[in-house]
Design a protein around this motif. Sequence first.
Motif, short mmCIF file in Angstrom:
data_model
loop_
_atom_site.label_atom_id
_atom_site.label_comp_id
_atom_site.label_asym_id
_atom_site.label_seq_id
_atom_site.Cartn_x
_atom_site.Cartn_y
_atom_site.Cartn_z
N GLN A 104 76.92 4.57 68.85
CA GLN A 104 75.76 4.12 68.03
C GLN A 104 76.24 3.59 66.66
O GLN A 104 75.69 2.57 66.13
N MET A 105 77.30 4.28 65.89
CA MET A 105 77.53 3.86 64.55
C MET A 105 78.17 2.78 64.67
O MET A 105 77.95 1.85 63.91
N ARG A 106 79.09 2.57 65.62
CA ARG A 106 79.85 1.16 65.68
C ARG A 106 79.04 0.10 66.13
O ARG A 106 79.27 -1.08 65.28
N GLU A 107 77.93 0.08 67.08
CA GLU A 107 76.95 -0.69 67.60
C GLU A 107 76.11 -0.96 66.05
O GLU A 107 75.74 -2.32 65.93
N LYS A 108 75.68 -0.24 65.05
CA LYS A 108 75.04 -0.45 64.05
C LYS A 108 75.89 -1.40 63.03
O LYS A 108 75.19 -2.09 62.51
N LEU A 109 77.02 -0.84 63.11
CA LEU A 109 77.88 -1.84 61.99
C LEU A 109 78.18 -3.11 62.30
O LEU A 109 78.15 -3.95 61.62
N VAL A 110 78.05 -3.47 63.80
CA VAL A 110 78.45 -4.88 64.08
C VAL A 110 77.08 -5.50 64.62
O VAL A 110 77.21 -6.49 65.20
N SER A 111 75.97 -4.76 64.46
CA SER A 111 74.91 -5.40 65.03
C SER A 111 74.47 -6.88 64.38
O SER A 111 73.89 -7.63 65.18
N GLN A 114 83.64 -9.43 71.09
CA GLN A 114 84.58 -8.20 71.13
C GLN A 114 85.55 -8.53 69.87
O GLN A 114 85.90 -7.61 69.04
N LYS A 115 86.32 -9.90 69.91
CA LYS A 115 87.39 -9.87 69.00
C LYS A 115 86.71 -9.93 67.68
O LYS A 115 87.48 -9.35 66.62
N GLN A 116 85.57 -10.50 67.42
CA GLN A 116 85.16 -10.58 65.91
C GLN A 116 84.56 -9.15 65.55
O GLN A 116 84.85 -8.54 64.21
N ARG A 117 84.13 -8.36 66.64
CA ARG A 117 83.66 -7.08 66.08
C ARG A 117 84.70 -6.18 65.90
O ARG A 117 84.96 -5.29 64.87
N ALA A 118 85.82 -6.32 66.63
CA ALA A 118 86.92 -5.52 66.45
C ALA A 118 87.52 -5.67 64.97
O ALA A 118 88.04 -4.74 64.33
#
Length: 477
Positions: free
Chosen positions: A165-172, A439-443
Amino acid sequence: MRKQRNIILATFAAATFLVGIGANAGSHAGSAPELAQDTLTTEERAPEHSIVDEVIWVVGDQPILKSDVEMMKLQGEIEGMTWDGDPDYIIPEQIAVQKLFLHQAEIDSINVTEAEIAQNIEMQINRWIQQAGSREKLEEYKKMSITQMRQQLHDDFRNNQLIQQMREKLVSDIAVTPADVRKYFNNMPEDSIPLVPTQVEVEIITKQPKISQDEINHVKNDLREYTDRVNNGETSFATLARLYSEDPGSARQGGEMDYVGRGMLDPAFAAVAFNLTDPKRVSKIVESEYGFHIIQLIDKRGDKIKVRHILRIPRVSAEATDSMRMKLDSLAADIRADKLSFEEAATVMSDDKETRNNHGLMSFNSEEGRTSKFQMKDLPTEVARKVERMEVGDVSDAFPMVNEKGKHVVAIVKLKNRIAAHRATINEDFQVLQNVVLQKQRAEFLHNWVVKKIKTTYVRMQDRYKNYKYEYEGWVK
């Protein structure tokens, strides 16, 4: 051997959790490790002398122990994993990154509910049941009860979901347009374009063979006899649990379970267990999704309870299974003869609510969201074996299988569609290609976030860890 992926290893109990953090990794929250690779807990696998307790890193106020690294390295070796570098250095960094996400989740007040945790644990356990072949085989294989598995998985699944959830919030706020996708793939060599494996769409009808009333009565009579023997002082509940309970993990402990919250128990079991008040009394017989139980209270502590129980499981007879196979074979013949469609039959006759409400079409949660397109590895083993030999439109003969709930059922399937393996194209596989770019941009964003987070976090490590070239900059202050 499998190449090392950029992951955070969070193996503190009975499972390995994979949470992608590197430039080429996606989120693997909730993914299922192969059962054969995860038969025992890490503590059971690791020789005691191989684990040395020593604080090797400190991140914020959280220590990283040498024993953590040793256990995770052993888990990786058992899974056939290799590392692009020295795991004695790679693993501490992966743990440290996990702690950064968990710390930020605490700052941002990210919460996961017990219901969410329980749901994901049940999904994991049901995958294991399918791999093992039955609930009983899984418990025998892992040498613990389903309840014990739930308890061991709880904290790790909680942390895993907080990180997700933290990762999803950061890249939302990161989005990818069709123009971004075309720009990314236009100049890419063809052999670098992602390969989409063969996919299938499958419809299924399942029916559960009926357990005879005589078998149910036999089980209930045995449980009543156990209750009478305890109440008469003839023997103890714990002794009877060791002798007769079919919950192998708790049976060895006299039926005793650890302290557990309501959400970690079968609802029917919890409803009775949490209403117990007298440790000397034995509960009424309670039916759960696993069988029939009697329960004895040991202690209550806040919102958790400690009980012992005896489980007896009514058996489905071979005759009942054969009878159901004949009925479904007859139904399959009627479908092949166009007397009714598979979809009509599934809607009216199937016992499985989820597929029944979707006209029999199977689906699952993939990285792209809910989809009906399965790779063969994502199908239940028994279904995959049938589908592999079928042509589109074929309806299978009836076959036994274990469903997601661990129940023995009989099924027939129809192969609705097969999409051969191919290189992804913008027109046919836009969602796949969009996900690659996203996924590349989020990573890349998350990598940069970790580097910035390191700069504002207290980090200390033993001197011998300071000369390694880590994936993220700034660990050595």
